[in-house]
Each structure stands twice: as structure tokens, then as C-alpha cells.
Design a protein around this motif. Structure first.
Motif, PDB file in Angstrom:
ATOM      1  N   GLU A  23       0.891  -1.291   0.082  1.00 39.09           N
ATOM      2  CA  GLU A  23      -0.031   0.003   0.120  1.00 39.09           C
ATOM      3  C   GLU A  23       0.733   1.347  -0.011  1.00 39.09           C
ATOM      4  OE1 GLU A  23      -0.410  -2.216   2.139  1.00 39.09           O
ATOM      5  OE2 GLU A  23      -2.201  -3.303   1.437  1.00 39.09           O
ATOM      6  N   TRP A  24       1.811   1.311   0.788  1.00 39.42           N
ATOM      7  CA  TRP A  24       2.990   2.501   0.823  1.00 39.42           C
ATOM      8  C   TRP A  24       3.525   2.703  -0.456  1.00 39.42           C
ATOM      9  CZ3 TRP A  24       7.847   2.008  -0.717  1.00 39.42           C
ATOM     10  CH2 TRP A  24       8.313   0.802  -1.272  1.00 39.42           C
ATOM     11  N   MET A  25       3.652   1.732  -1.427  1.00 39.75           N
ATOM     12  CA  MET A  25       4.247   1.917  -2.622  1.00 39.75           C
ATOM     13  C   MET A  25       3.294   2.514  -3.614  1.00 39.75           C
ATOM     14  SD  MET A  25       6.831   1.719  -4.406  1.00 39.75           S
ATOM     15  CE  MET A  25       7.771   1.306  -5.961  1.00 39.75           C
ATOM     16  N   ARG A  26       1.991   2.306  -3.481  1.00 37.63           N
ATOM     17  CA  ARG A  26       0.877   2.717  -4.337  1.00 37.63           C
ATOM     18  C   ARG A  26       0.682   4.126  -3.855  1.00 37.63           C
ATOM     19  NH1 ARG A  26      -4.326   1.169  -3.923  1.00 37.63           N
ATOM     20  NH2 ARG A  26      -4.571   1.993  -6.099  1.00 37.63           N
ATOM     21  N   GLU A  27       0.923   4.664  -2.782  1.00 34.75           N
ATOM     22  CA  GLU A  27       0.786   6.001  -2.181  1.00 34.75           C
ATOM     23  C   GLU A  27       1.807   6.750  -2.679  1.00 34.75           C
ATOM     24  OE1 GLU A  27      -1.664   7.704  -0.959  1.00 34.75           O
ATOM     25  OE2 GLU A  27      -2.744   5.442  -1.072  1.00 34.75           O
ATOM     26  N   ALA A  28       3.145   6.193  -2.523  1.00 37.12           N
ATOM     27  CA  ALA A  28       4.337   6.728  -3.102  1.00 37.12           C
ATOM     28  C   ALA A  28       4.295   7.243  -4.596  1.00 37.12           C
ATOM     29  CB  ALA A  28       5.395   6.052  -2.767  1.00 37.12           C
ATOM     30  N   VAL A  29       3.899   6.096  -5.218  1.00 43.31           N
ATOM     31  CA  VAL A  29       3.532   6.334  -6.828  1.00 43.31           C
ATOM     32  C   VAL A  29       2.790   7.368  -7.080  1.00 43.31           C
ATOM     33  CG1 VAL A  29       2.848   5.134  -8.986  1.00 43.31           C
ATOM     34  CG2 VAL A  29       4.498   4.007  -7.284  1.00 43.31           C
ATOM     35  N   ALA A  30       1.665   7.553  -6.503  1.00 42.15           N
ATOM     36  CA  ALA A  30       0.511   8.451  -6.987  1.00 42.15           C
ATOM     37  C   ALA A  30       1.091   9.688  -6.327  1.00 42.15           C
ATOM     38  CB  ALA A  30      -0.874   8.119  -5.806  1.00 42.15           C
ATOM     39  N   GLU A  31       1.792   9.941  -5.346  1.00 43.69           N
ATOM     40  CA  GLU A  31       2.502  11.174  -4.897  1.00 43.69           C
ATOM     41  C   GLU A  31       3.513  11.776  -5.940  1.00 43.69           C
ATOM     42  OE1 GLU A  31       1.942  13.678  -2.210  1.00 43.69           O
ATOM     43  OE2 GLU A  31      -0.108  12.329  -2.174  1.00 43.69           O
ATOM     44  N   TYR A  32       4.418  10.760  -6.472  1.00 44.65           N
ATOM     45  CA  TYR A  32       5.400  11.005  -7.393  1.00 44.65           C
ATOM     46  C   TYR A  32       4.871  11.546  -8.583  1.00 44.65           C
ATOM     47  CZ  TYR A  32       9.529  10.563 -10.462  1.00 44.65           C
ATOM     48  OH  TYR A  32      10.308  10.654 -11.183  1.00 44.65           O
ATOM     49  N   TYR A  33       3.939  10.715  -9.270  1.00 38.67           N
ATOM     50  CA  TYR A  33       3.298  11.115 -10.442  1.00 38.67           C
ATOM     51  C   TYR A  33       2.497  12.295 -10.590  1.00 38.67           C
ATOM     52  CZ  TYR A  33       5.693   7.138 -12.903  1.00 38.67           C
ATOM     53  OH  TYR A  33       6.586   6.415 -13.418  1.00 38.67           O
ATOM     54  N   GLY A  34       1.688  12.452  -9.186  1.00 39.16           N
ATOM     55  CA  GLY A  34       0.831  13.604  -9.129  1.00 39.16           C
ATOM     56  C   GLY A  34       1.731  14.694  -9.108  1.00 39.16           C
ATOM     57  N   ALA A  35       2.792  14.892  -8.257  1.00 36.57           N
ATOM     58  CA  ALA A  35       3.670  16.006  -8.505  1.00 36.57           C
ATOM     59  C   ALA A  35       4.317  16.199  -9.794  1.00 36.57           C
ATOM     60  CB  ALA A  35       4.566  15.748  -7.211  1.00 36.57           C
ATOM     61  N   GLU A  38       1.454  18.080 -11.872  1.00 28.66           N
ATOM     62  CA  GLU A  38       1.203  19.280 -11.464  1.00 28.66           C
ATOM     63  C   GLU A  38       2.383  20.141 -11.594  1.00 28.66           C
ATOM     64  OE1 GLU A  38      -0.126  19.908  -7.164  1.00 28.66           O
ATOM     65  OE2 GLU A  38      -1.593  18.243  -7.501  1.00 28.66           O
ATOM     66  N   TYR A  39       3.597  19.616 -11.785  1.00 31.70           N
ATOM     67  CA  TYR A  39       4.862  20.448 -12.436  1.00 31.70           C
ATOM     68  C   TYR A  39       4.609  20.733 -13.728  1.00 31.70           C
ATOM     69  CZ  TYR A  39       9.426  21.815 -13.680  1.00 31.70           C
ATOM     70  OH  TYR A  39      10.500  22.417 -14.235  1.00 31.70           O
ATOM     71  N   GLU A  40       4.304  19.720 -14.411  1.00 32.41           N
ATOM     72  CA  GLU A  40       4.175  19.868 -15.959  1.00 32.41           C
ATOM     73  C   GLU A  40       3.046  20.709 -16.161  1.00 32.41           C
ATOM     74  OE1 GLU A  40       6.135  18.788 -18.498  1.00 32.41           O
ATOM     75  OE2 GLU A  40       7.296  17.977 -16.968  1.00 32.41           O
ATOM     76  N   VAL A  43       1.285  23.991 -12.428  1.00 28.26           N
ATOM     77  CA  VAL A  43       0.769  24.309 -10.936  1.00 28.26           C
ATOM     78  C   VAL A  43       1.581  24.148  -9.903  1.00 28.26           C
ATOM     79  CG1 VAL A  43      -1.009  23.277  -9.610  1.00 28.26           C
ATOM     80  CG2 VAL A  43      -1.277  23.320 -11.802  1.00 28.26           C
ATOM     81  N   MET A  44       2.541  23.657  -9.895  1.00 27.01           N
ATOM     82  CA  MET A  44       3.825  23.190  -8.896  1.00 27.01           C
ATOM     83  C   MET A  44       5.003  24.096  -9.331  1.00 27.01           C
ATOM     84  SD  MET A  44       5.241  19.941  -7.079  1.00 27.01           S
ATOM     85  CE  MET A  44       3.643  19.606  -6.548  1.00 27.01           C
ATOM     86  N   SER A  45       5.592  25.100  -8.516  1.00 29.47           N
ATOM     87  CA  SER A  45       6.731  25.685  -8.763  1.00 29.47           C
ATOM     88  C   SER A  45       8.022  24.774  -8.869  1.00 29.47           C
ATOM     89  CB  SER A  45       6.871  27.093  -7.807  1.00 29.47           C
ATOM     90  OG  SER A  45       7.274  26.270  -6.540  1.00 29.47           O
ATOM     91  N   VAL A  46       9.046  25.511  -9.630  1.00 30.58           N
ATOM     92  CA  VAL A  46      10.287  24.445  -9.482  1.00 30.58           C
ATOM     93  C   VAL A  46      10.732  24.113  -8.250  1.00 30.58           C
ATOM     94  CG1 VAL A  46      12.751  24.531 -10.327  1.00 30.58           C
ATOM     95  CG2 VAL A  46      10.815  25.187 -11.724  1.00 30.58           C
ATOM     96  N   PRO A  47      10.880  25.061  -7.046  1.00 31.61           N
ATOM     97  CA  PRO A  47      11.277  24.896  -5.747  1.00 31.61           C
ATOM     98  C   PRO A  47      10.474  23.892  -5.000  1.00 31.61           C
ATOM     99  CG  PRO A  47      11.477  27.293  -6.281  1.00 31.61           C
ATOM    100  CD  PRO A  47      10.609  26.796  -7.477  1.00 31.61           C
TER     101      PRO A  47
END
Length: 57
Positions: A23-35, A38-40, A43-47
Motif C-alpha cells: 500500500e505504501w508503494m501505491r501511495e508513493a507512486v501516486a504522490e510522485y506522479y501527481g507532483a 502538477e509540475y508539468e 501548478v507546482m513551482s520549480v522549488p
């Protein structure tokens, strides 16, 4: 943290038959790809994106 909408969208694209204990991996992947999405989208700044990629869990 990524927005809830993006995070949950990533979960809809994930395969759910990995069994228990990952489950931790699913959450980590969702956070990584979500970020990344958002960056692309600008919506999310470079810093903030840099912080996201280098922070400890």
C-alpha cells in the motif's frame, strides 16, 4: 502534498492486484506522479517540485 484530485486520479490508473504489504508503494507512486503532473501543468513551482523529489518520506 499533491492536490487530492490529482492524487486520486493517479490511483484510478494503478493496477490493484499487487497484494497486501505494498500500500505504501501505491501511495508513493501516486504522490510522485501527481507532483510530476502538477509540475508539468505549471501548478507546482520549480522549488516546490525540487523539494518534493528530495524530501525524506
Amino acid at each position: 502534498m499533491t492536490t487530492t484530485v490529482v492524487h486520486e486520479y493517479i490511483h484510478t490508473r494503478q493496477i490493484n492486484d499487487h497484494g497486501s504489504g505494498v500500500e505504501w508503494m501505491r501511495e508513493a507512486v501516486a504522490e510522485y506522479y501527481g507532483a510530476g503532473l502538477e509540475y508539468e501543468a505549471g501548478v507546482m513551482s520549480v522549488p516546490k517540485y525540487g523539494y518534493y523529489l528530495t524530501r525524506a518520506a
